[in-house]
Design an enzyme around this catalytic site. Structure first.
Site, PDB file in Angstrom:
ATOM      1  N   CYS A 120       3.827  -6.264  18.541  1.00 22.34           N
ATOM      2  CA  CYS A 120       5.124  -5.642  18.232  1.00 22.34           C
ATOM      3  C   CYS A 120       5.966  -5.416  19.482  1.00 22.34           C
ATOM      4  CB  CYS A 120       4.909  -4.328  17.488  1.00 22.34           C
ATOM      5  SG  CYS A 120       3.923  -4.563  16.006  1.00 22.34           S
ATOM      6  N   HIS A 261      10.729   0.636  17.785  1.00 23.13           N
ATOM      7  CA  HIS A 261      10.064  -0.360  16.937  1.00 23.13           C
ATOM      8  C   HIS A 261       9.826   0.287  15.571  1.00 23.13           C
ATOM      9  CE1 HIS A 261       7.251  -2.938  15.094  1.00 23.13           C
ATOM     10  NE2 HIS A 261       6.203  -2.169  15.327  1.00 23.13           N
ATOM     11  N   ASN A 291       7.875  -3.236   8.708  1.00 22.77           N
ATOM     12  CA  ASN A 291       7.515  -3.476  10.115  1.00 22.77           C
ATOM     13  C   ASN A 291       7.521  -4.994  10.345  1.00 22.77           C
ATOM     14  OD1 ASN A 291       6.159  -3.948  12.514  1.00 22.77           O
ATOM     15  ND2 ASN A 291       4.591  -2.393  12.174  1.00 22.77           N
TER      16      ASN A 291
HETATM   17  N1  COA Z   1      -1.217   2.737  -1.857  1.00 20.06           N
HETATM   18  C1  COA Z   1      -1.974   3.747  -2.315  1.00 20.06           C
HETATM   19  N2  COA Z   1      -3.026   4.227  -1.623  1.00 20.06           N
HETATM   20  C2  COA Z   1      -3.292   3.669  -0.431  1.00 20.06           C
HETATM   21  C3  COA Z   1      -2.536   2.604   0.096  1.00 20.06           C
HETATM   22  C4  COA Z   1      -1.473   2.143  -0.679  1.00 20.06           C
HETATM   23  N3  COA Z   1      -0.668   1.134  -0.266  1.00 20.06           N
HETATM   24  N4  COA Z   1      -3.040   2.273   1.296  1.00 20.06           N
HETATM   25  C5  COA Z   1      -4.078   3.070   1.516  1.00 20.06           C
HETATM   26  N5  COA Z   1      -4.243   3.922   0.461  1.00 20.06           N
HETATM   27  C6  COA Z   1      -5.245   4.953   0.266  1.00 20.06           C
HETATM   28  C7  COA Z   1      -6.456   4.753   1.138  1.00 20.06           C
HETATM   29  O1  COA Z   1      -7.338   3.834   0.534  1.00 20.06           O
HETATM   30  C8  COA Z   1      -7.009   6.130   1.191  1.00 20.06           C
HETATM   31  O2  COA Z   1      -7.726   6.359   0.019  1.00 20.06           O
HETATM   32  P1  COA Z   1      -9.128   7.198   0.066  1.00 20.06           P
HETATM   33  O3  COA Z   1      -8.743   8.546   0.593  1.00 20.06           O
HETATM   34  O4  COA Z   1      -9.548   7.179  -1.355  1.00 20.06           O
HETATM   35  O5  COA Z   1      -9.994   6.425   0.995  1.00 20.06           O
HETATM   36  C9  COA Z   1      -5.763   7.028   1.133  1.00 20.06           C
HETATM   37  O6  COA Z   1      -4.717   6.187   0.646  1.00 20.06           O
HETATM   38  C10 COA Z   1      -5.366   7.588   2.460  1.00 20.06           C
HETATM   39  O7  COA Z   1      -5.406   6.547   3.388  1.00 20.06           O
HETATM   40  P2  COA Z   1      -5.039   6.802   4.867  1.00 20.06           P
HETATM   41  O8  COA Z   1      -5.357   5.573   5.660  1.00 20.06           O
HETATM   42  O9  COA Z   1      -5.548   8.121   5.306  1.00 20.06           O
HETATM   43  O10 COA Z   1      -3.449   6.932   4.721  1.00 20.06           O
HETATM   44  P3  COA Z   1      -2.473   7.343   5.850  1.00 20.06           P
HETATM   45  O11 COA Z   1      -1.783   8.592   5.508  1.00 20.06           O
HETATM   46  O12 COA Z   1      -3.097   7.221   7.208  1.00 20.06           O
HETATM   47  O13 COA Z   1      -1.398   6.167   5.730  1.00 20.06           O
HETATM   48  C11 COA Z   1      -0.851   4.108   6.815  1.00 20.06           C
HETATM   49  C12 COA Z   1      -1.815   4.815   5.881  1.00 20.06           C
HETATM   50  C13 COA Z   1      -1.331   2.679   6.994  1.00 20.06           C
HETATM   51  C14 COA Z   1       0.517   4.120   6.178  1.00 20.06           C
HETATM   52  C15 COA Z   1      -0.818   4.870   8.175  1.00 20.06           C
HETATM   53  O14 COA Z   1      -2.128   5.066   8.624  1.00 20.06           O
HETATM   54  C16 COA Z   1      -0.048   4.148   9.224  1.00 20.06           C
HETATM   55  O15 COA Z   1       1.144   3.933   9.099  1.00 20.06           O
HETATM   56  N6  COA Z   1      -0.691   3.788  10.346  1.00 20.06           N
HETATM   57  C17 COA Z   1      -0.002   3.075  11.419  1.00 20.06           C
HETATM   58  C18 COA Z   1       0.141   1.640  11.039  1.00 20.06           C
HETATM   59  C19 COA Z   1       1.060   0.889  11.960  1.00 20.06           C
HETATM   60  O16 COA Z   1       2.067   1.380  12.391  1.00 20.06           O
HETATM   61  N7  COA Z   1       0.694  -0.376  12.217  1.00 20.06           N
HETATM   62  C20 COA Z   1       1.484  -1.263  12.963  1.00 20.06           C
HETATM   63  C21 COA Z   1       1.468  -0.957  14.415  1.00 20.06           C
HETATM   64  S1  COA Z   1       2.692  -1.859  15.242  1.00 20.06           S
END
Ligand code: COA
Length: 334
Positions: A120, A261, A291
């Site tokens: 990114c 970003h 993203n």
């Molecule tokens: N829809 C519904 N539920 C979802 C889901 C979706 N699209 N994606 C994940 N879940 C679920 C998970 O399976 C988890 O379920 P569980 O508790 O039964 O295991 C629950 O939601 C919580 O997941 P978690 O990973 O704790 O969610 P979060 O609040 O951390 O949000 C992201 C997930 C990916 C949105 C977040 O972690 C994030 O944005 N991380 C940074 C990613 C990023 O910026 N990447 C690019 C870098 S350049």
């Protein structure tokens, strides 16, 4: 880098961008995955993203169109370019570079050309390298492009990754200028490869680290530990932005637009709130595009540039972080 005034300046002569026509909304995901519009908007701020039609477009075509638009806006021709840098991790081929093909397509031969792999941060690494090369007197006119076909490396059965990403390209043309007051006032770039497994793209079985070996992983698709990346990003974004503003004596009042970003609205908001920045100065388009990795900062810059929101004399800041793990900042006066 010192913020002493350089002997020459660097002018942003024009910008361009491209997003595919095809829209993929949160509802589209909810039809095939156990997810919902509400979950995605709440956790990420994303409402829809653009996705390439693989039969006619990919990283090369997006990069070429973004560059053609930037050349138009700069009133230049491909033959005016001395160097083309493309930030991407989704080039069609490792050899040749996307940059070399784009150069030939816009008539820039024999301009030098290479790709930068910084996930990114690809556009921002390219921008920082380019302005340094101009200031060092090695090149006069450089095109920097960030282009990413994320839909080609996303597993659409993985709901925690697929909903985040979209496809886009952004471009800027930089040129040596006699006025040393304009250009990049401060830049930083960094990487910490010890965190590589938070966000990686395995090609072969041996690329998968032992702790992931039992998880369902598709080779050629992004693997991400969302929580780890989130933790890293929240801290890094704030640190990098704070340092860039401090080193250039910018305050919430004196700074112009801040281009982050577009990774996750919650990550951007956390940094904005910690630094007391007004909402209208922190540009957001993640709701429309998701993203787009290396495409994101260039796309934001082009939208702001064309809307006339990059003010003369008022420095603006760009920041990014991404896989590697990598991070970068760049403060500019135009
Ligand atoms: N829809 C519904 N539920 C979802 C889901 C979706 N699209 N994606 C994940 N879940 C679920 C998970 O399976 C988890 O379920 P569980 O508790 O039964 O295991 C629950 O939601 C919580 O997941 P978690 O990973 O704790 O969610 P979060 O609040 O951390 O949000 C992201 C997930 C990916 C949105 C977040 O972690 C994030 O944005 N991380 C940074 C990613 C990023 O910026 N990447 C690019 C870098 S350049």
């Amino acid at each position: 880098m010192s913020s002493d005034l350089p002997a020459c300046g660097v002018r942003i002569c024009g910008t361009g961008s491209y997003v595919p026509e095809r829209r993929m909304t949160n509802e589209d995901f909810a039809r095939t995955l156990d997810t919902s519009d509400e979950w995605i908007v709440q956790r990420t701020g994303i409402r829809e993203r653009r996705i390439c039609d693989p039969s006619r477009e990919g990283t090369f075509e997006m990069a070429r169109t973004a560059l053609e638009r930037a050349l138009d806006s700069a009133r230049m021709k491909g033959s005016d370019l001395d160097l083309i840098i493309v930030g991407t991790v989704t080039g069609e081929m490792t050899c040749p570079s996307v940059a070399a093909r784009v150069g030939a397509a816009v008539g820039a031969v024999p301009a030098a050309a290479f790709d930068v792999s910084a996930a990114c941060c690809g556009f921002m690494y390219g921008l920082n390298i380019a302005q340094g090369l101009i200031r060092a007197g090695m090149f006069r006119t450089i095109a920097v492009i960030g282009a990413e076909n994320m839909s080609s490396i996303v597993d659409y059965d993985d709901r925690s990754v697929s909903i985040l990403f979209g496809d886009a390209a952004g471009a800027a043309i930089l040129q040596r200028d006699r006025d040393p007051r304009i250009g990049c006032l401060y830049q930083s770039m960094g990487a910490d490869g010890s965190g590589w497994h938070s966000l990686y793209l395995p090609r072969k079985p041996r690329d998968v680290p032992p702790f992931d070996a039992d998880n369902p992983i598709r080779l050629g698709n992004i693997r991400m530990n969302g929580k780890e990346v989130f933790r890293f990003a929240v801290t890094k974004f704030r640190e990098v932005l704070e340092e860039a503003m401090k080193r250039t004596d910018l305050t919430a009042d004196s700074v112009g637009q801040i281009i982050c970003h577009q990774s996750n609205l919650r990550i951007i908001d956390a940094a904005r709130e910690r630094l007391g920045l007004p909402q209208e100065k922190v540009y957001i388009n993640i709701d429309k595009y998701g993203n787009t990795s290396a495409g994101s900062v260039g796309l934001c810059l082009d939208e702001l540039w064309r809307a006339g929101k990059i003010e003369r004399e008022r420095p603006f800041v760009m920041v990014a972080f991404g896989g590697g793990l990598t991070w970068a900042s760049s403060v500019w006066r135009v």
